[in-house]
Structures are given as C-alpha cells and as structure tokens.
Design an enzyme around this catalytic site. Structure first.
Site: not given
Ligand code: AMP
Length: 120
Positions: A35-36, A92, A100-101, A105, A107
């Site tokens: 994770d970034i 999530n 968010e994405v 995924h 975690h």
């Molecule tokens: P969520 O809120 O469950 O959708 O989590 C999205 C996660 O993606 C967050 O923990 C971000 O830090 C992570 N994230 C977003 N962009 C990147 C990226 N380019 N590389 C790695 N992790 C990312």
C-alpha cells in the site's frame, strides 16, 4: 445487483503497467503489492487481475480458478509477513464500507497490535 466496473480505476492502471507498484507476489490471477500509504508496519493489498469492483462482486462472479488464484496469493503474503503474531484482513466495500478504489482489494495489515476492529 449490477456491478459496474470502471476500467480507469488506479488498480486497473497498475495491472496494465501504467503505474508502478512494489510487488510482493504475483500469479496468473492475482497481484499483491505494498500500500502506498501504509497504516501498519506491514500493509499489503491483494487484488484479482480480473475486472471485479468489490468482494461481493468477486465472490459472486469470479471463476473457481480466479478465486483459488487469489487465495493462493493471500497464502503467499501470509508466508512473507510475520503471520504467527496475527494480522488483519479488510475488504472495504462501497460507500458504507469506505471503499476508495473500485477494484476489489484485500488489505493485509500486520507488524504490531492493531487494536479494536472498529472505532465508529
Ligand atoms: P480502500 O479505501 O479500501 O479503497 O483502500 C484503497 C487503498 O489503496 C488505500 O489504502 C491507498 O493508500 C491505496 N492506494 C491508492 N493508490 C495506490 C497506489 N498507487 N499504490 C498502492 N496503494 C495505493
């Protein structure tokens, strides 16, 4: 429920090689990467390579091969971290889940005591 996948989401772009990532493990059906913005000493994301927007989408519509491949990636991540002391896996999902994405995924957080699961 209809699942409407957005192919421009950031994890789709990572899978296409448009954005770099710190890969932890990869197989035919899944990618695990750091994770970034880590929320714990170990913070790895495991994603399917297929176009699934959420855990329920993946569970309902992914093939058996995709689901096995995904769980094999989870197993490999667990081997690489200090899983003996425990970890937390979080998926999530949509608005109420704080996703968010919009690409499924998982975690995987570890490396220290993580406290209570929820603080609403
Ligand atoms: P969520 O809120 O469950 O959708 O989590 C999205 C996660 O993606 C967050 O923990 C971000 O830090 C992570 N994230 C977003 N962009 C990147 C990226 N380019 N590389 C790695 N992790 C990312």
């Amino acid at each position: 429920m209809a699942f409407d996948y957005d192919p421009q989401n950031i994890f789709a772009r990572i899978l296409r090689g448009e954005i770099p990532n710190k890969t932890v493990y990869e197989n035919d059906h899944a990618l695990a990467f750091e994770d970034i913005a880590p929320q714990a000493p170990v913070h790895v994301l495991v994603i399917p390579k297929g176009a699934y927007m959420s855990l329920d989408h993946f569970a309902m519509e992914a093939t058996a091969e995709e689901q096995v491949g995904f769980m094999q990636a989870v197993a490999e991540v667990c081997k690489q971290i200090n899983a003996e002391d425990g970890f937390r896996a979080i998926a999530n999902t949509r608005d109420h889940g704080g996703q968010e994405v919009p690409h499924y995924h998982l975690h995987i957080l570890a490396g220290q005591p993580l406290g209570k699961m929820l603080a609403i």
